[in-house]
Scaffold this active site. Structure first.
Site, PDB file in Angstrom:
ATOM      1  CB  CYS A  73      -0.860  -0.035   1.265  1.00  0.00           C
ATOM      2  SG  CYS A  73      -1.881   1.423   1.497  1.00  0.00           S
ATOM      3  CB  CYS A 188      -2.871   3.781  -5.747  1.00  0.00           C
ATOM      4  SG  CYS A 188      -4.199   2.943  -4.834  1.00  0.00           S
ATOM      5  CB  THR A 189      -1.301  -1.666  -4.450  1.00  0.00           C
ATOM      6  OG1 THR A 189      -2.086  -1.340  -3.291  1.00  0.00           O
ATOM      7  CG2 THR A 189       0.169  -1.456  -4.137  1.00  0.00           C
ATOM      8  CG  HIS A 190      -7.037  -0.246  -4.570  1.00  0.00           C
ATOM      9  ND1 HIS A 190      -6.307  -0.074  -3.423  1.00  0.00           N
ATOM     10  CD2 HIS A 190      -8.212  -0.813  -4.181  1.00  0.00           C
ATOM     11  CE1 HIS A 190      -7.008  -0.521  -2.380  1.00  0.00           C
ATOM     12  NE2 HIS A 190      -8.163  -0.971  -2.810  1.00  0.00           N
TER      13      HIS A 190
HETATM   14  N1  DGL Z   1      -3.887   0.616  -2.255  1.00  0.00           N
HETATM   15  C1  DGL Z   1      -3.472   1.710  -1.456  1.00  0.00           C
HETATM   16  C2  DGL Z   1      -2.306   2.493  -2.007  1.00  0.00           C
HETATM   17  O1  DGL Z   1      -1.469   1.887  -2.647  1.00  0.00           O
HETATM   18  C3  DGL Z   1      -4.532   2.510  -0.746  1.00  0.00           C
HETATM   19  C4  DGL Z   1      -5.687   3.023  -1.508  1.00  0.00           C
HETATM   20  C5  DGL Z   1      -6.683   3.618  -0.555  1.00  0.00           C
HETATM   21  O2  DGL Z   1      -7.052   2.920   0.401  1.00  0.00           O
HETATM   22  O3  DGL Z   1      -7.028   4.784  -0.756  1.00  0.00           O
HETATM   23  O4  DGL Z   1      -2.165   3.662  -1.781  1.00  0.00           O
END
Ligand code: DGL
Length: 268
Positions: A73, A188-190
């Site tokens: 994250c 962002c990993t999403h």
């Molecule tokens: N996946 C996360 C990142 O890499 C967090 C995204 C979120 O919860 O806003 O920042």
């Protein structure tokens, strides 16, 4: 005994990193924790995220013996990795950061776009990374940041319409202001989970840069050689909120059987 790697994200985004970890380290065991009761992290304040992460990692270690922790994250890494490393000197911790340096090496136009959360883009850690990369990259290169508000949340909700619309509108906002961008850092990993939506959202080909494989290589170098992968690698799933989202996402994004997800309680 195969080592246990803890993989943490606010939600399902860390699955994009888990995918790379399993490809690089197939013999390791993985414990995944999603703080989905608190997601999304990206629009939260740094001090409260730091406190939350300190409590979570304490509770997680009391529950599971981790040999290595991967903060999958960017937002958590940006605000909390230094404090977590100070509190857990016995636990190697690998973070993830926007892949600005590789992107500066790949761009032809000299313009790199970075899409990430507000928590990441506002952090002193990201500013230091950006300044150091620009200083060593030579003149003429530019980095353009954009906070993709709402997107991690739409991915978390698996809202296809919102995901596609947000990928389009965020790219329009970023490239409208800097049309020469040819290389896009997914910070962002999403975001790598909606790779197809990024590609469909923009007519020109854009190079997408995701550091998940570099994170996996870093984890592998810290662990050293592992026993052969004849043993069945174990996967264990924990979350702080509803369990269904993570179970469905593991199936959808990693092709895994319906995972049995358990709640991690913080005792608060
Ligand atoms: N996946 C996360 C990142 O890499 C967090 C995204 C979120 O919860 O806003 O920042």
């Amino acid at each position: 005994m195969a080592p246990v790697i803890g993989v943490f994200d606010s939600g399902i985004g860390g699955l994009s990193v888990l995918r790379a970890l399993r490809a690089t380290l197939p013999a390791a065991h993985y414990h995944y924790l999603a703080d989905n009761a608190w997601a999304p992290y990206g629009e939260r304040e740094a001090a409260s995220l730091r406190e939350r992460l300190a409590a979570l990692v304490r509770a997680w270690r009391a529950d599971s013996a981790l040999d290595l922790l991967v903060l999958a994250c960017n937002s958590a890494t940006a605000v909390a990795i230094d404090a977590l490393r100070r509190e857990h000197p016995d636990l190697p911790i690998v973070g993830i950061e926007p892949a600005v340096r590789p992107a500066l090496g790949l761009t032809r136009s000299g313009h790199v776009g970075v899409l990430a959360t507000r928590a990441t883009l506002q952090s002193p850690r990201y500013h230091a990374l950006r300044d150091a990369c620009l200083a060593s990259a030579g003149p003429g290169l530019q980095i353009h940041d954009h906070a993709a508000d709402g997107l991690a949340d739409a991915i978390e909700r698996n809202d296809e319409t919102a995901m596609n619309a947000l990928c389009r509108s965020h790219l329009q906002a970023l490239l409208g202001h800097a049309p020469s961008i040819d290389t896009l850092v997914l910070g962002c990993t999403h975001y790598p989970l909606v790779d197809a939506a990024w590609r469909a959202a923009w007519a020109e080909p854009l190079r997408l840069v995701d550091p998940a494989e570099a994170v996996a290589r870093r984890a592998a170098s810290l662990l050293g050689p592992l026993p052969g992968n004849d043993a069945q690698a174990a996967l264990r799933w924990r979350c702080t909120g509803g369990t269904e989202v993570l179970s469905q996402a593991a199936q959808r994004w990693l092709g895994l059987e319906r995972a049995a997800v358990q709640r991690l309680t913080l005792g608060d």
